[in-house]
Motif scaffolding. Structure first.
Motif, PDB file in Angstrom:
ATOM      1  N   ASN A 251       0.820  -1.216   0.000  1.00 46.94           N
ATOM      2  CA  ASN A 251       0.000   0.000   0.000  1.00 46.94           C
ATOM      3  C   ASN A 251       0.855   1.267   0.000  1.00 46.94           C
ATOM      4  O   ASN A 251       0.540   2.259  -0.673  1.00 46.94           O
ATOM      5  N   GLN A 252       1.940   1.253   0.748  1.00 48.07           N
ATOM      6  CA  GLN A 252       2.756   2.457   0.858  1.00 48.07           C
ATOM      7  C   GLN A 252       3.380   2.836  -0.483  1.00 48.07           C
ATOM      8  O   GLN A 252       3.385   4.005  -0.872  1.00 48.07           O
ATOM      9  N   ILE A 253       3.896   1.835  -1.207  1.00 43.94           N
ATOM     10  CA  ILE A 253       4.521   2.183  -2.493  1.00 43.94           C
ATOM     11  C   ILE A 253       3.480   2.483  -3.569  1.00 43.94           C
ATOM     12  O   ILE A 253       3.766   3.212  -4.517  1.00 43.94           O
ATOM     13  N   LYS A 254       2.266   1.962  -3.411  1.00 40.79           N
ATOM     14  CA  LYS A 254       1.188   2.390  -4.309  1.00 40.79           C
ATOM     15  C   LYS A 254       0.958   3.890  -4.145  1.00 40.79           C
ATOM     16  O   LYS A 254       0.785   4.626  -5.134  1.00 40.79           O
ATOM     17  N   ASN A 255       0.928   4.348  -2.895  1.00 43.14           N
ATOM     18  CA  ASN A 255       0.738   5.781  -2.637  1.00 43.14           C
ATOM     19  C   ASN A 255       1.915   6.602  -3.166  1.00 43.14           C
ATOM     20  O   ASN A 255       1.731   7.707  -3.697  1.00 43.14           O
ATOM     21  N   LEU A 256       3.109   6.069  -3.008  1.00 45.64           N
ATOM     22  CA  LEU A 256       4.291   6.765  -3.510  1.00 45.64           C
ATOM     23  C   LEU A 256       4.197   6.985  -5.013  1.00 45.64           C
ATOM     24  O   LEU A 256       4.416   8.100  -5.514  1.00 45.64           O
ATOM     25  N   VAL A 257       3.870   5.926  -5.745  1.00 40.02           N
ATOM     26  CA  VAL A 257       3.795   6.020  -7.208  1.00 40.02           C
ATOM     27  C   VAL A 257       2.622   6.898  -7.637  1.00 40.02           C
ATOM     28  O   VAL A 257       2.758   7.770  -8.506  1.00 40.02           O
ATOM     29  N   GLY A 258       1.469   6.685  -7.013  1.00 41.48           N
ATOM     30  CA  GLY A 258       0.290   7.463  -7.388  1.00 41.48           C
ATOM     31  C   GLY A 258       0.466   8.953  -7.183  1.00 41.48           C
ATOM     32  O   GLY A 258      -0.047   9.762  -7.969  1.00 41.48           O
ATOM     33  N   GLY A 259       1.212   9.340  -6.154  1.00 37.26           N
ATOM     34  CA  GLY A 259       1.384  10.759  -5.862  1.00 37.26           C
ATOM     35  C   GLY A 259       2.668  11.356  -6.390  1.00 37.26           C
ATOM     36  O   GLY A 259       2.959  12.531  -6.114  1.00 37.26           O
TER      37      GLY A 259
END
Length: 375
Positions: A251-259
């Motif tokens: 989840n954390q790296i999904k947020n990193l990439v998305g933002g």
């Protein structure tokens, strides 16, 4: 265990230079061009395009495939018999910790198939030598020499045959690609070099390029492969890799990439695909019903990552390196597997040292799960 030293590619083929990837300089066709079915040529080749000699030959013309196969088969010896026996008797060689009950059936299929395609037999023996090098570090130099020699013979045979995929050879080519991929994976994960992350990424991106060739071969020959004994294995693998991730490890790296404001849409899509496959791998580790596929994503992730993601790694883009840190965590979960060993912590440590401290918070999850604490 003796480690191969990294050497820069100074005489690489024109296609690899154009794509800014490391060429292994094998002739007449380098490994990357072989696996990706690209035209391969070298700047040192003569203008009249005379066929180059095979590796180790001083002749100005290439021998026929029959001549190459005859020359190769004449040097089979008792060492090769040892490698064959080891291949048949030790189910750890290709299992990645899974599905050992079907190992012998798979090896016997590969050996039967290899009788019609000697390049597959030589690659199988080369990988057996690679495993013995791991098991017997006191004889590391001997087995390393065997592994390198046999792999060179395998690739030379494959190149000289100028293989075109059809119904008669699709299984051989697919198996050759997979075993070669496992060999490169084991080599890449075992290396420890003083140049650190830069040297590892050069080696690893070459590994990814070669693994992508496995996917290219498999997809191009898929209808034909569905008519072979490999069909159940390939369908099972496709069912596994087509799943959607269920857990929250990524989840954390999904947020990193998305933002991220530094990634374009194509790069974000490539990162998202890489992250999805990582989550499938983490899910398999925690799902009792999938124990026979628990560790397969350690290998398959390298096959499935898009080329745009490989480019991010080659450029040492922080987002790509952080995703690679999560792959290092996946590797750490399979540290009992001989191809992997301590590669997970090793790769994670190099990434930690290379990234600016401002990125530390994105590495907290893999660091803690790898037992690295808050260091």
């Amino acid at each position: 265990m003796l480690r191969r030293r990294h050497k820069k590619s100074r005489e690489g083929c024109l296609e690899c230079k154009r794509r800014h990837v490391k060429c292994d300089e094998r002739r007449p066709t380098c490994l990357l061009c072989t696996m990706s079915h690209r035209d391969c040529s070298f700047a040192s080749e003569t203008k009249d395009k005379d066929p180059p000699a095979t590796l180790g030959s001083s002749s100005s013309s290439s021998p026929s495939p029959v001549q190459v196969q005859t020359q190769a088969l004449e040097i089979i010896n008792l060492d090769h018999m040892q490698l064959l026996i080891h291949l048949i008797s030790d189910s750890d060689i290709l299992s990645l910790g899974d599905a050992r009950e079907s190992y012998h059936a798979g090896i016997l299929l590969a050996l039967r198939t290899g009788l019609q395609s000697p390049y597959l037999l030589y690659q199988l023996l080369a990988f057996s030598a690679c495993h013995l090098q791991y098991l017997h570090p006191e004889r590391s130099a001997h087995y390393l020499h065997q592994a390198m020699t046999l792999q060179t013979q395998a690739i030379s045979l494959f190149n000289v045959e100028k293989v075109h995929v059809d119904r008669s050879n699709c299984a051989s080519i697919c198996l050759f690609s997979v075993v070669l991929g496992h060999h490169l994976f084991a080599d890449t994960m075992s290396q420890r070099e003083p140049e650190g992350l830069n040297a590892f990424l050069k080696r690893y991106t070459l590994c990814l390029e070669t693994h992508r060739g496995i996917l290219t071969v498999t997809m191009a020959a898929w209808p034909l492969l569905m008519e072979t004994e490999l069909a159940p294995v390939l369908l099972r693998s496709r069912s596994f890799t087509s799943q959607e991730g269920r857990g929250n490890d990524c989840n954390q790296i999904k947020n990193l990439v998305g933002g991220s404001a530094h990634l374009d849409d194509g790069e974000k899509k490539a990162c998202t695909q890489a992250i999805r496959n990582l989550q499938v791998g983490f899910d398999a580790l925690s799902t009792a019903g999938e124990e026979n596929m628990r560790y397969q994503m350690l290998f398959l992730w390298n096959v499935l990552v898009p080329p745009e993601f490989t480019d991010l790694l080659a450029a040492k883009r922080p987002e790509g390196l952080i995703i690679l840190a999560y792959y290092a965590l996946l590797l750490h979960q399979g540290r009992h597997i001989w191809q992997v060993g301590g590669a997970g912590r090793y790769v994670l440590g190099m990434i930690e040292e290379d990234l600016d401290p401002g990125w530390d918070r994105w590495l907290q999850y893999p660091r803690e799960r790898c037992g690295c604490g808050g260091s």
